[in-house]
Design a protein around this motif. Sequence first.
Motif, PDB file in Angstrom:
ATOM      1  N   ILE A  40       0.833  -1.200   0.000  1.00  0.00           N
ATOM      2  CA  ILE A  40       0.000   0.000   0.000  1.00  0.00           C
ATOM      3  C   ILE A  40       0.871   1.253   0.000  1.00  0.00           C
ATOM      4  O   ILE A  40       0.627   2.198  -0.756  1.00  0.00           O
ATOM      5  CB  ILE A  40      -0.950   0.008   1.211  1.00  0.00           C
ATOM      6  CG1 ILE A  40      -1.995  -1.103   1.057  1.00  0.00           C
ATOM      7  CG2 ILE A  40      -1.633   1.363   1.365  1.00  0.00           C
ATOM      8  CD1 ILE A  40      -2.888  -1.272   2.261  1.00  0.00           C
ATOM      9  N   VAL A  41       1.888   1.255   0.836  1.00  0.00           N
ATOM     10  CA  VAL A  41       2.790   2.405   0.904  1.00  0.00           C
ATOM     11  C   VAL A  41       3.509   2.589  -0.432  1.00  0.00           C
ATOM     12  O   VAL A  41       3.666   3.715  -0.923  1.00  0.00           O
ATOM     13  CB  VAL A  41       3.790   2.249   2.068  1.00  0.00           C
ATOM     14  CG1 VAL A  41       4.851   3.343   2.016  1.00  0.00           C
ATOM     15  CG2 VAL A  41       3.052   2.300   3.404  1.00  0.00           C
ATOM     16  N   ALA A  67       6.469   7.133   7.116  1.00  0.00           N
ATOM     17  CA  ALA A  67       7.481   8.078   7.606  1.00  0.00           C
ATOM     18  C   ALA A  67       8.877   7.751   7.099  1.00  0.00           C
ATOM     19  O   ALA A  67       9.761   8.617   7.087  1.00  0.00           O
ATOM     20  CB  ALA A  67       7.466   8.107   9.128  1.00  0.00           C
ATOM     21  N   GLN A  68       9.110   6.511   6.674  1.00  0.00           N
ATOM     22  CA  GLN A  68      10.417   6.133   6.144  1.00  0.00           C
ATOM     23  C   GLN A  68      10.656   6.734   4.747  1.00  0.00           C
ATOM     24  O   GLN A  68      11.798   6.807   4.291  1.00  0.00           O
ATOM     25  CB  GLN A  68      10.530   4.609   6.059  1.00  0.00           C
ATOM     26  CG  GLN A  68      10.518   3.915   7.409  1.00  0.00           C
ATOM     27  CD  GLN A  68      10.536   2.402   7.272  1.00  0.00           C
ATOM     28  OE1 GLN A  68      11.115   1.859   6.332  1.00  0.00           O
ATOM     29  NE2 GLN A  68       9.909   1.706   8.199  1.00  0.00           N
ATOM     30  N   ILE A  69       9.579   7.154   4.088  1.00  0.00           N
ATOM     31  CA  ILE A  69       9.692   7.638   2.712  1.00  0.00           C
ATOM     32  C   ILE A  69       9.350   9.122   2.582  1.00  0.00           C
ATOM     33  O   ILE A  69      10.080   9.885   1.955  1.00  0.00           O
ATOM     34  CB  ILE A  69       8.762   6.831   1.781  1.00  0.00           C
ATOM     35  CG1 ILE A  69       9.084   5.339   1.868  1.00  0.00           C
ATOM     36  CG2 ILE A  69       8.870   7.328   0.342  1.00  0.00           C
ATOM     37  CD1 ILE A  69       8.069   4.451   1.175  1.00  0.00           C
ATOM     38  N   ILE A  96       6.703  13.052  11.942  1.00  0.00           N
ATOM     39  CA  ILE A  96       5.341  12.543  12.156  1.00  0.00           C
ATOM     40  C   ILE A  96       4.596  13.490  13.080  1.00  0.00           C
ATOM     41  O   ILE A  96       5.048  13.776  14.196  1.00  0.00           O
ATOM     42  CB  ILE A  96       5.348  11.127  12.776  1.00  0.00           C
ATOM     43  CG1 ILE A  96       6.016  10.125  11.831  1.00  0.00           C
ATOM     44  CG2 ILE A  96       3.916  10.678  13.101  1.00  0.00           C
ATOM     45  CD1 ILE A  96       6.155   8.723  12.411  1.00  0.00           C
ATOM     46  N   LYS A  97       3.466  14.000  12.612  1.00  0.00           N
ATOM     47  CA  LYS A  97       2.624  14.877  13.420  1.00  0.00           C
ATOM     48  C   LYS A  97       1.278  14.189  13.631  1.00  0.00           C
ATOM     49  O   LYS A  97       0.594  13.834  12.669  1.00  0.00           O
ATOM     50  CB  LYS A  97       2.410  16.232  12.730  1.00  0.00           C
ATOM     51  CG  LYS A  97       3.708  16.950  12.327  1.00  0.00           C
ATOM     52  CD  LYS A  97       4.569  17.296  13.518  1.00  0.00           C
ATOM     53  CE  LYS A  97       5.845  18.031  13.074  1.00  0.00           C
ATOM     54  NZ  LYS A  97       6.761  18.308  14.210  1.00  0.00           N
TER      55      LYS A  97
END
Length: 288
Positions: A40-41, A67-69, A96-97
């Motif tokens: 999915i990511v 968040a890794q991308i 990340i918020k």
Amino acid sequence: MHKNTAHLARIKSVTQKYKLHPKKRLGQHFLTDPNILVKIVEACELDSDQYAVEIGAGWGAMTGFLAQIARGVLAVELDTDLAPGLRETFAGHENIKLVFADVLVLDIEQELRQRFAVEGKIRYKVCANLPYYITTPILFHLLEKATAMESAVLMVQKEVAERLVALPGGKDYGVLTIMVAWDAEVEMLGKVSRNCFYPRPGVESAVIRVTPWQERPWVVDSEVTFKQLVRTAFQKRRKTMRNIAAGFFRVDKVEAERKLLALGIEPERRPETLSIDEFGKIADGFSE
């Protein structure tokens, strides 16, 4: 892969610590299969200059992968009981918020600008495992309000996905198909087994990509008339277009038949056989 495994192990530890359990009333079915999460990511096709908006962060599994991308992840979650666990899981992750709010009343683009101190044009995509009971309202909210959204990759109920990609003439083709297609292109990316979720839902799921049109393929004189015609037609889908047009435009059936034939549309056809272009022709042709 090691990062993903460590991330999922941390989530398991945090959920146990805070005794977190899915809430049926919120339609919570958390995606737990790491292979599906990765797919999915990847389908989001994010680059390092783009932001990701995740709707329904849940326990944070997809959040960590995004968040890794992405340059930054705006993770929106309605359930405030998940806040302590999410904050602990992502402590120290500056990109990340977390936002605990109802996405249907959230100004996504304003939130992105404020949380990430962005000025000027903002590039972002949406990625979400949507609660099935609220899929349609969220989809229309994104298309109407998230005007700078480049695309959205969404996990939805398979039945809804089939309606969104349906072609004229099929049983799944209807108002939802046309109203979403008016604003965006929809692709079916793949089906997902119910065994990939916790708890296991009662239905199968599918992943779709929704890409707003840069330039809409259709032009009509009145979008309001076009949409009203479509809604009215599918409320009377057993009737012929002759009868529907006569009632909607307040003309007699002979005149309705004459105009339909002039537009190249067989009067005996029913709504589910008409394309968007043909509905547009009728809306414009009868309004002249």
